[in-house]
Scaffold this motif. Structure first.
Motif, PDB file in Angstrom:
ATOM      1  N   ARG A  24      -3.631   5.133   4.976  1.00  0.00           N
ATOM      2  CA  ARG A  24      -3.767   3.902   4.203  1.00  0.00           C
ATOM      3  C   ARG A  24      -4.779   2.967   4.891  1.00  0.00           C
ATOM      4  NH1 ARG A  24      -1.005   7.301   1.597  1.00  0.00           N
ATOM      5  NH2 ARG A  24       1.267   7.308   1.869  1.00  0.00           N
ATOM      6  N   ASN A  25      -5.271   2.011   4.119  1.00  0.00           N
ATOM      7  CA  ASN A  25      -6.235   1.060   4.670  1.00  0.00           C
ATOM      8  C   ASN A  25      -5.638   0.255   5.820  1.00  0.00           C
ATOM      9  OD1 ASN A  25      -8.619   1.473   2.997  1.00  0.00           O
ATOM     10  ND2 ASN A  25      -7.385   0.700   1.306  1.00  0.00           N
ATOM     11  N   GLU A  28       0.826  -1.207   0.000  1.00  0.00           N
ATOM     12  CA  GLU A  28       0.000   0.000   0.000  1.00  0.00           C
ATOM     13  C   GLU A  28       0.859   1.255   0.000  1.00  0.00           C
ATOM     14  OE1 GLU A  28      -3.631   0.701   2.234  1.00  0.00           O
ATOM     15  OE2 GLU A  28      -3.559  -1.370   2.946  1.00  0.00           O
TER      16      GLU A  28
END
Length: 435
Positions: free
Chosen positions: A412-413, A221
């Motif tokens: 970010r996730n 990511e």
């Protein structure tokens, strides 16, 4: 470094493939001391300077295999721009290539040749903008510095990682050189070639460590975000003159207008000369002149920083800038701009004690989670995101609203997955106790 024939200079690097380097035990593993890496195993290549040579490089890189190590050298501290003055590449089956971008129009043909190749860079965010100016942008990358941070290494410089993980020591004494120099000295070219000599080996070791720690997806990511912003123009800072070192000593709007006038006068000269602004006039001289407000050349040249020959030749420009600042009406003087976001943390207790307590609880969650997962808190989540969340939490505090807020900031996730639920528990302010 290897059991190959003795190292020697070669103008055309070997294209027979280089394979992985042997990995001697590092100094932290109980083995021998790190081996000094003083010359590329294929020799130091001559920089590519013509279109025909570039076409040959494109052909060689296309026939190579695996990731390509990429680096760029700028002239920070010497030049006004952050352009690349040397680009280094190394790929298995292609050898090491040094490219001089000054005589070449652009490197788009090379970019197309590497379109399906993973790029390996160290501290990619520093090099991606100048590479984008040359028409080069990765579609996939692996950042060895960022990978090391995510893996929890304390020392993440290229030389430190190479020594610790691969057992080789790199010299870094040319890192602050003026890479706009022509011709580039042989020792500098060797240094530049060594910067990509072991990058793919380092990538493999770090990728294995990330996988061992279960952080491969986290890194993916982060790397994807770097790729997405690779050719994004830098943000233009409002009032860049306010970042003059020492400006906090300059009191009053009128004196600040003198800083502003001198800063822009210097910036114009630096841009025309393509010289770093600090080499035209140091920040300390700007601040001193803003405080003293000299009205004639003799007084100006007596201020520290204005005594050099090149600065003295520009005395009339500096005095004109000060005259312009002196003649400004009050309404044209600098005013403090509204801050986009929360105030500095040291002022929270004074401005909003409840928010300050909220920030302290959030920080405790971040630090504890970072320690649990063995990575720096600033890589777990941007401190600015935490401050913004604590200063203005969502009206309805749930795991989803906290997560959406963080994503809106740019988190970010994987970061949201680790933190949203915990932060949503500590964000609500405790009910007031009895009077």
């Amino acid at each position: 470094m290897t059991d190959d024939a003795p190292l020697r200079r070669r103008d055309s690097p070997d294209t027979a493939g280089d394979g992985p380097h042997p990995v001697p035990p590092g100094p932290n593993s109980g083995g021998p001391e790190a081996t000094p890496l003083t010359a590329p195993r294929d020799g130091t290549p001559r920089p590519v300077e013509t279109a025909a040579e570039l076409a040959d490089v494109v052909s060689r890189m296309t026939s190579g295999s695996g990731p390509v190590a990429v680096d760029a050298e700028r002239a920070s501290g010497y030049r006004y721009t952050q352009r690349a003055y040397l680009v280094q590449l190394r790929r298995a089956g292609s050898g090491t290539v040094l490219l001089d971008p000054l005589p070449l129009d652009d490197l788009r043909t090379l970019d197309l040749a590497l379109a399906d190749t993973e790029w390996v860079l160290h501290a990619a965010s520093q090099d991606l903008p100048c590479l984008a100016e040359l028409g080069m942008k990765p579609r996939r990358l692996f950042d060895t510095e960022l990978a090391a941070r995510l893996a929890g290494f304390e020392r993440v410089g290229l030389a430190a990682l190479t020594e610790q993980l691969l057992g080789y020591s790199l010299e870094k004494h040319h890192s602050a050189a003026d890479w706009s120099t022509r011709p580039l000295p042989e020792s500098w070219l060797t240094y530049a070639a060594l910067d990509v000599e072991l990058l793919t080996d380092l990538r493999d070791v770090l990728a294995a460590e990330l996988d061992r720690q279960g952080k491969t997806e986290w890194a993916a990511e982060e790397f994807a975000a770097l790729v997405a912003g690779a050719d994004r123009p830098p943000k233009v800072r409002p009032d860049p003159w306010r970042r003059t070192s020492g400006i906090h000593r300059v009191r009053g709007a009128r004196a600040q207008s003198r800083v502003r006038a001198l800063w822009y006068a210097r910036d114009g000269i630096a841009a025309r000369r393509d010289s770093a602004p600090g080499r035209v006039l140091p920040d300390s001289a700007i601040v001193a002149a803003a405080e003293a407000d000299p009205k004639d050349e003799r007084t100006l040249l007596g201020i520290p920083g204005f005594g050099g020959r090149s600065v003295r030749r520009l005395a009339r420009i500096w005095l004109d800038a000060l005259d312009q600042a002196r003649s400004l009406p009050d309404e044209a003087l600098p005013v403090n701009q509204p801050v986009d976001g929360p105030p500095p943390p040291h002022r929270w207790a004074e401005r909003d004690p409840v928010a300050a307590a909220r920030l302290a609880r959030c920080r405790q969650i971040v630090v504890g989670t970072a320690e649990k997962h063995n990575l720096p808190p600033e890589n777990l989540i941007s401190p600015d995101f935490v401050r913004r969340l604590a200063w203005s939490p969502p009206d309805e505090i749930t795991d989803r609203t906290v997560g959406d807020t963080l994503l809106g900031f740019g988190a970010r996730n994987w970061q949201v997955g680790l933190l949203a639920a915990q932060l949503s528990e500590v964000l609500p302010d405790p009910a007031p106790g009895p009077a």
